[in-house]
Motif scaffolding. Structure first.
Motif, PDB file in Angstrom:
ATOM      1  N   VAL A  10       0.958  -1.186  -0.055  1.00  0.00           N
ATOM      2  CA  VAL A  10      -0.089  -0.004  -0.114  1.00  0.00           C
ATOM      3  C   VAL A  10       0.859   1.311   0.028  1.00  0.00           C
ATOM      4  O   VAL A  10       1.774   1.500   0.975  1.00  0.00           O
ATOM      5  CB  VAL A  10      -0.916   0.089   1.308  1.00  0.00           C
ATOM      6  N   ALA A  11       0.680   2.124  -0.917  1.00  0.00           N
ATOM      7  CA  ALA A  11       1.580   3.269  -1.003  1.00  0.00           C
ATOM      8  C   ALA A  11       1.430   4.255   0.190  1.00  0.00           C
ATOM      9  O   ALA A  11       0.285   4.524   0.716  1.00  0.00           O
ATOM     10  CB  ALA A  11       0.913   4.089  -2.295  1.00  0.00           C
ATOM     11  N   LEU A  12       2.446   4.736   0.748  1.00  0.00           N
ATOM     12  CA  LEU A  12       2.381   5.346   1.862  1.00  0.00           C
ATOM     13  C   LEU A  12       1.984   6.873   1.710  1.00  0.00           C
ATOM     14  O   LEU A  12       1.919   7.302   0.410  1.00  0.00           O
ATOM     15  CB  LEU A  12       4.123   5.305   2.529  1.00  0.00           C
ATOM     16  N   LYS A  13       1.444   7.407   2.452  1.00  0.00           N
ATOM     17  CA  LYS A  13       1.333   9.067   2.499  1.00  0.00           C
ATOM     18  C   LYS A  13       2.540   9.574   2.539  1.00  0.00           C
ATOM     19  O   LYS A  13       3.654   9.399   3.234  1.00  0.00           O
ATOM     20  CB  LYS A  13       0.344   9.366   3.954  1.00  0.00           C
ATOM     21  N   THR A  14       2.473  10.954   1.595  1.00  0.00           N
ATOM     22  CA  THR A  14       4.016  11.522   1.553  1.00  0.00           C
ATOM     23  C   THR A  14       4.524  12.200   2.906  1.00  0.00           C
ATOM     24  O   THR A  14       5.663  11.964   3.322  1.00  0.00           O
ATOM     25  CB  THR A  14       3.644  12.705   0.717  1.00  0.00           C
ATOM     26  N   ALA A  15       3.593  12.410   3.663  1.00  0.00           N
ATOM     27  CA  ALA A  15       4.128  13.007   5.133  1.00  0.00           C
ATOM     28  C   ALA A  15       4.709  11.733   6.067  1.00  0.00           C
ATOM     29  O   ALA A  15       5.747  11.898   6.383  1.00  0.00           O
ATOM     30  CB  ALA A  15       2.811  13.337   5.923  1.00  0.00           C
ATOM     31  N   ILE A  16       4.176  10.326   5.750  1.00  0.00           N
ATOM     32  CA  ILE A  16       4.861   9.418   6.486  1.00  0.00           C
ATOM     33  C   ILE A  16       6.298   8.946   5.867  1.00  0.00           C
ATOM     34  O   ILE A  16       7.226   8.803   6.451  1.00  0.00           O
ATOM     35  CB  ILE A  16       4.013   8.023   6.179  1.00  0.00           C
ATOM     36  N   THR A  17       6.157   9.036   4.365  1.00  0.00           N
ATOM     37  CA  THR A  17       7.616   8.891   3.705  1.00  0.00           C
ATOM     38  C   THR A  17       8.491   9.961   3.973  1.00  0.00           C
ATOM     39  O   THR A  17       9.664   9.760   4.327  1.00  0.00           O
ATOM     40  CB  THR A  17       7.266   8.802   2.070  1.00  0.00           C
ATOM     41  N   ARG A  18       8.187  11.105   4.142  1.00  0.00           N
ATOM     42  CA  ARG A  18       9.003  12.279   4.536  1.00  0.00           C
ATOM     43  C   ARG A  18       9.618  11.867   5.978  1.00  0.00           C
ATOM     44  O   ARG A  18      10.720  12.193   6.137  1.00  0.00           O
ATOM     45  CB  ARG A  18       8.345  13.585   4.547  1.00  0.00           C
ATOM     46  N   GLN A  19       8.738  11.512   6.823  1.00  0.00           N
ATOM     47  CA  GLN A  19       9.241  11.206   8.269  1.00  0.00           C
ATOM     48  C   GLN A  19      10.257  10.215   8.128  1.00  0.00           C
ATOM     49  O   GLN A  19      11.538  10.226   8.657  1.00  0.00           O
ATOM     50  CB  GLN A  19       8.171  10.763   9.123  1.00  0.00           C
ATOM     51  N   ILE A  20      10.005   9.104   7.345  1.00  0.00           N
ATOM     52  CA  ILE A  20      11.307   7.905   7.254  1.00  0.00           C
ATOM     53  C   ILE A  20      12.454   8.704   6.601  1.00  0.00           C
ATOM     54  O   ILE A  20      13.568   8.315   7.004  1.00  0.00           O
ATOM     55  CB  ILE A  20      10.557   6.896   6.386  1.00  0.00           C
ATOM     56  N   LEU A  21      12.281   9.363   5.442  1.00  0.00           N
ATOM     57  CA  LEU A  21      13.482   9.856   4.928  1.00  0.00           C
ATOM     58  C   LEU A  21      14.100  11.004   5.989  1.00  0.00           C
ATOM     59  O   LEU A  21      15.393  10.882   6.001  1.00  0.00           O
ATOM     60  CB  LEU A  21      13.035  10.616   3.758  1.00  0.00           C
ATOM     61  N   GLN A  22      13.622  11.593   6.460  1.00  0.00           N
ATOM     62  CA  GLN A  22      14.237  12.645   7.699  1.00  0.00           C
ATOM     63  C   GLN A  22      15.050  11.624   8.493  1.00  0.00           C
ATOM     64  O   GLN A  22      16.126  12.206   9.049  1.00  0.00           O
ATOM     65  CB  GLN A  22      13.138  13.552   8.384  1.00  0.00           C
ATOM     66  N   GLN A  23      14.418  10.433   9.070  1.00  0.00           N
ATOM     67  CA  GLN A  23      15.202   9.904  10.030  1.00  0.00           C
ATOM     68  C   GLN A  23      16.529   9.303   9.412  1.00  0.00           C
ATOM     69  O   GLN A  23      17.281   8.648  10.025  1.00  0.00           O
ATOM     70  CB  GLN A  23      14.446   8.757  10.456  1.00  0.00           C
TER      71      GLN A  23
END
Length: 203
Positions: free
Chosen positions: A74-87
């Motif tokens: 299931v495609a992630l929401k951009t906000a969630i993906t951004r949080q992962i990327l920031q980490q």
């Protein structure tokens, strides 16, 4: 226990892109001269912000890729993906330089390199747009001045033509010392000076 933990931890790869950052005092009105002590902190915040990371997410289709990897397809929401990327993003200044090491961690070595380069490019695009917008903002007063002078020239040319017809002066006539035509020749010199001034502004 130590051996077991090490064994079950997934492999992680790091890829680093080095970028140069320069303080643009014209873009920060609060700092008219000298070095902004918060410049580096602001730069880190910008790099980790949606304005830089969201284009990377969209370009590399990370919502879909990480959705398949972490959320059963299931495609992630951009906000969630951004949080992962920031980490997974680490920023470190290179001492005594205007350089920043931008490091991305991933279990996929190719992905780590791809994201690091994409973030660096996205920040460069952000800076380019900022400088372009600033240049356009500085040009706007000159553009307005040019338009005002253009309107003034057009009005002066209209007045000059009215005087020419009033005194029945040929369009190719040379300067006359006739007192009756004095207003016309003064207006003609005024128009010529205005046109010359506008040419200088265009250079």
């Amino acid at each position: 226990t130590s051996v077991v933990v090490t064994f079950i931890m997934p492999e992680a790869y790091a890829s680093t892109a080095r970028i140069k950052v320069e303080q643009d005092t014209a873009a920060t009105p609060s700092v008219s001269a000298g070095y902004d002590p918060y410049f580096l902190q602001k730069t880190f915040e910008i790099i980790q912000s949606p304005v830089v990371l969201d284009p990377v997410i969209e370009r590399l289709k990370l919502n879909e890729k990480w959705g398949k990897r972490y959320d059963n397809g299931v495609a992630l929401k951009t906000a969630i993906t951004r949080q992962i990327l920031q980490q997974r993003l680490a920023l470190k200044p290179v001492r005594n330089t205007e350089l920043i090491d931008l490091t991305v961690y991933s279990e996929d070595r190719n992905e780590a390199a791809q994201i690091a380069n994409a973030v660096a490019e996205s920040y460069w695009q952000y800076r380019l747009k900022l400088q372009t917008d600033l240049a356009m903002k500085n040009i706007e007063p000159l553009r307005n001045q040019f338009q005002q002078e253009e309107n003034q020239i057009q009005q002066a040319q209209t007045d000059l033509e009215t005087l020419r017809q009033q005194f029945n002066i040929a369009s190719d006539a040379t300067v006359s010392q006739s007192p009756q035509e004095k207003a016309y020749w003064e207006k003609k010199r005024e128009v010529e000076n205005m046109i010359e001034s506008q040419k200088l502004l265009q250079r």
